[in-house]
Design a protein around this motif. Structure first.
Motif, mmCIF file in Angstrom:
data_model
loop_
_atom_site.group_PDB
_atom_site.id
_atom_site.type_symbol
_atom_site.label_atom_id
_atom_site.label_comp_id
_atom_site.label_asym_id
_atom_site.label_seq_id
_atom_site.Cartn_x
_atom_site.Cartn_y
_atom_site.Cartn_z
ATOM 1 N N GLU A 114 29.091 58.337 23.604
ATOM 2 C CA GLU A 114 30.321 58.440 22.829
ATOM 3 C C GLU A 114 31.376 57.452 23.343
ATOM 4 O O GLU A 114 32.110 56.848 22.552
ATOM 5 N N LEU A 115 31.429 57.266 24.651
ATOM 6 C CA LEU A 115 32.357 56.286 25.218
ATOM 7 C C LEU A 115 32.020 54.881 24.726
ATOM 8 O O LEU A 115 32.912 54.070 24.455
ATOM 9 N N ILE A 116 30.707 54.614 24.596
ATOM 10 C CA ILE A 116 30.266 53.297 24.114
ATOM 11 C C ILE A 116 30.560 53.152 22.628
ATOM 12 O O ILE A 116 31.058 52.126 22.169
ATOM 13 N N ARG A 117 30.268 54.210 21.860
ATOM 14 C CA ARG A 117 30.487 54.174 20.411
ATOM 15 C C ARG A 117 31.953 53.967 20.055
ATOM 16 O O ARG A 117 32.284 53.262 19.099
ATOM 17 N N THR A 118 32.851 54.607 20.815
ATOM 18 C CA THR A 118 34.271 54.529 20.509
ATOM 19 C C THR A 118 34.923 53.252 21.023
ATOM 20 O O THR A 118 36.084 52.983 20.720
ATOM 21 N N GLY A 119 34.163 52.473 21.809
ATOM 22 C CA GLY A 119 34.728 51.236 22.329
ATOM 23 C C GLY A 119 35.401 51.385 23.669
ATOM 24 O O GLY A 119 35.917 50.413 24.228
ATOM 25 N N ALA A 120 35.419 52.610 24.217
ATOM 26 C CA ALA A 120 35.988 52.802 25.556
ATOM 27 C C ALA A 120 35.160 52.050 26.597
ATOM 28 O O ALA A 120 35.690 51.616 27.626
ATOM 29 N N LEU A 121 33.871 51.916 26.318
ATOM 30 C CA LEU A 121 32.973 51.116 27.167
ATOM 31 C C LEU A 121 32.263 50.107 26.260
ATOM 32 O O LEU A 121 31.160 50.351 25.783
ATOM 33 N N PRO A 122 32.890 48.984 25.975
ATOM 34 C CA PRO A 122 32.290 48.005 25.065
ATOM 35 C C PRO A 122 31.127 47.263 25.725
ATOM 36 O O PRO A 122 30.939 47.334 26.944
ATOM 37 N N PRO A 123 30.309 46.544 24.933
ATOM 38 C CA PRO A 123 29.204 45.755 25.498
ATOM 39 C C PRO A 123 29.689 44.834 26.603
ATOM 40 O O PRO A 123 30.726 44.171 26.473
ATOM 41 N N GLY A 124 28.954 44.828 27.716
ATOM 42 C CA GLY A 124 29.294 43.959 28.835
ATOM 43 C C GLY A 124 30.251 44.572 29.836
ATOM 44 O O GLY A 124 30.476 43.998 30.904
ATOM 45 N N SER A 125 30.821 45.733 29.516
ATOM 46 C CA SER A 125 31.793 46.343 30.423
ATOM 47 C C SER A 125 31.094 47.066 31.569
ATOM 48 O O SER A 125 29.942 47.472 31.467
ATOM 49 N N LYS A 126 31.829 47.223 32.647
ATOM 50 C CA LYS A 126 31.289 47.884 33.840
ATOM 51 C C LYS A 126 31.706 49.344 33.861
ATOM 52 O O LYS A 126 32.870 49.677 33.600
ATOM 53 N N VAL A 150 21.603 48.579 35.404
ATOM 54 C CA VAL A 150 22.016 48.842 36.780
ATOM 55 C C VAL A 150 21.763 47.591 37.606
ATOM 56 O O VAL A 150 20.621 47.144 37.737
ATOM 57 N N ARG A 151 22.833 47.020 38.126
ATOM 58 C CA ARG A 151 22.726 45.823 38.958
ATOM 59 C C ARG A 151 22.965 46.222 40.404
ATOM 60 O O ARG A 151 24.078 46.584 40.787
ATOM 61 N N ARG A 152 21.918 46.146 41.190
ATOM 62 C CA ARG A 152 22.012 46.593 42.578
ATOM 63 C C ARG A 152 23.091 45.809 43.323
ATOM 64 O O ARG A 152 23.125 44.585 43.290
ATOM 65 N N GLY A 153 23.933 46.557 44.010
ATOM 66 C CA GLY A 153 24.986 45.940 44.787
ATOM 67 C C GLY A 153 26.185 45.512 43.969
ATOM 68 O O GLY A 153 27.170 44.993 44.516
ATOM 69 N N ASP A 154 26.143 45.719 42.670
ATOM 70 C CA ASP A 154 27.241 45.283 41.804
ATOM 71 C C ASP A 154 27.789 46.418 40.947
ATOM 72 O O ASP A 154 28.994 46.532 40.742
ATOM 73 N N GLY A 155 26.917 47.270 40.447
ATOM 74 C CA GLY A 155 27.369 48.364 39.601
ATOM 75 C C GLY A 155 26.523 48.500 38.351
ATOM 76 O O GLY A 155 25.458 47.888 38.225
ATOM 77 N N THR A 156 26.991 49.294 37.413
ATOM 78 C CA THR A 156 26.267 49.551 36.164
ATOM 79 C C THR A 156 27.085 49.029 34.992
ATOM 80 O O THR A 156 28.285 49.287 34.905
ATOM 81 N N TYR A 157 26.408 48.305 34.101
ATOM 82 C CA TYR A 157 27.087 47.662 32.977
ATOM 83 C C TYR A 157 26.475 48.111 31.648
ATOM 84 O O TYR A 157 25.277 48.412 31.571
ATOM 85 N N VAL A 158 27.287 48.103 30.624
ATOM 86 C CA VAL A 158 26.786 48.286 29.273
ATOM 87 C C VAL A 158 26.118 46.969 28.876
ATOM 88 O O VAL A 158 26.661 45.888 29.129
ATOM 89 N N THR A 159 24.943 47.044 28.292
ATOM 90 C CA THR A 159 24.229 45.826 27.897
ATOM 91 C C THR A 159 24.869 45.212 26.650
ATOM 92 O O THR A 159 25.884 45.699 26.151
ATOM 93 N N SER A 160 24.233 44.175 26.150
ATOM 94 C CA SER A 160 24.745 43.523 24.938
ATOM 95 C C SER A 160 24.625 44.414 23.706
ATOM 96 O O SER A 160 25.274 44.189 22.694
ATOM 97 N N LEU A 161 23.748 45.442 23.788
ATOM 98 C CA LEU A 161 23.488 46.370 22.677
ATOM 99 C C LEU A 161 22.916 45.670 21.456
ATOM 100 O O LEU A 161 23.010 46.159 20.334
ATOM 101 N N GLN A 162 22.275 44.512 21.666
ATOM 102 C CA GLN A 162 21.631 43.806 20.567
ATOM 103 C C GLN A 162 20.388 44.573 20.113
ATOM 104 O O GLN A 162 19.676 45.173 20.939
ATOM 105 N N PRO A 163 20.095 44.572 18.800
ATOM 106 C CA PRO A 163 18.915 45.299 18.303
ATOM 107 C C PRO A 163 17.618 44.896 19.014
ATOM 108 O O PRO A 163 16.774 45.744 19.296
ATOM 109 N N SER A 164 17.472 43.606 19.298
ATOM 110 C CA SER A 164 16.242 43.140 19.948
ATOM 111 C C SER A 164 16.059 43.775 21.321
ATOM 112 O O SER A 164 14.939 43.957 21.792
ATOM 113 N N LEU A 165 17.179 44.130 21.967
ATOM 114 C CA LEU A 165 17.116 44.763 23.279
ATOM 115 C C LEU A 165 16.894 46.267 23.151
ATOM 116 O O LEU A 165 16.010 46.837 23.784
ATOM 117 N N LEU A 166 17.671 46.911 22.289
ATOM 118 C CA LEU A 166 17.595 48.364 22.164
ATOM 119 C C LEU A 166 16.288 48.833 21.525
ATOM 120 O O LEU A 166 15.811 49.935 21.796
#
Length: 240
Positions: free
Chosen positions: A13-25, A58-74
């Motif tokens: 829901e955070l991603i859908r509403t834009g609170a966590l947009p693609p690429g955000s940490k 999940v990027r080790r040592g860096d944190g967790t990011y929202v992906t690009s959410l592109q259809p080819s990825l999902l």
């Protein structure tokens, strides 16, 4: 819905509403858990599940990011799921039915959008298929590339990913092996040529008809082969 499922839905829901947009940490795990009113364990499990679904990275040592959410990825996992269904004859027929519903319409759409460069790419793979008519591996590779080039011309990445996923590389190889053994490869090559010729005229109706004939004939061949009880090349028998 389990507690983990609810936690997953909260992050979605955070991603859908834009609170966590693609690429955000994402916030650090303790902060995320507190923000969502979850235990750290539930937050961790939800993040793991969404990482498997390619929604999060999940990027080790860096944190967790929202992906690009592109259809080819999902939708990447669809192809793997289809490969797992190769031993189920009912599932194979269902997949061919879905392909028959989608691919002709995609080909019609491609006819209205295809560029000269994209048409040249389709022809390149058609020519390669003719040259490789007795080489199943090369036939299979250029067959897949032919259809990918056609659907790519629609500019619809979701449609491309769906059709690539349901086609299944292993199933394509099995069908081509069977067609070569049945001496039906020439007919199937002619069907590909008809699709190319229709695309060349930018005729959506003719392109749809040519693609429908091709997929329907392939579907009919598969159904008859499975009905006979004979194993498909490389395994899989009717009734499994």
């Amino acid at each position: 819905m389990s507690l983990t499922d609810k936690a997953i839905e909260q992050i979605r829901e955070l991603i859908r509403t834009g609170a966590l947009p693609p690429g955000s940490k994402l916030p650090p795990e303790p902060d995320l858990a507190a923000q969502l009113g979850l235990s750290r364990n539930l937050a961790r499990e939800a993040v793991k599940a969404l990482a498997v679904a390619r929604v999060l990275e999940v990027r080790r040592g860096d944190g967790t990011y929202v992906t690009s959410l592109q259809p080819s990825l999902l939708l990447e996992g669809l192809g793997g799921a289809v490969e797992l269904l190769q031993g189920d004859s009912v599932a194979l027929q269902d997949l061919m039915e879905v392909r028959r519903l989608l691919e002709p319409m995609a080909t019609a759409l491609a006819a209205t959008r295809i560029s000269d460069e994209q048409l040249a790419e389709v022809k390149q793979h058609l020519d390669a298929m003719r040259e490789a008519r007795d080489d199943v591996e090369r036939l299979n590779a250029h067959d897949a590339a032919f259809h990918r080039a056609v659907v790519s011309a629609t500019g619809n990445e979701t449609l491309l990913t769906l059709l690539e996923g349901i086609s299944g590389r292993t199933l394509r190889a099995r069908i081509w092996r069977g067609l070569v053994d049945d001496k039906a490869a020439g007919r199937t090559l002619a069907e590909h040529e008809a699709i190319f010729n229709a695309l060349s005229t930018r005729d959506a109706t003719l392109s749809q008809a040519a693609a429908l004939l091709h997929v329907s004939n392939t579907e009919q061949w598969l159904r008859e082969h499975l009905r006979s009880g004979e194993p498909l090349p490389f395994g899989t028998t009717a009734g499994k």
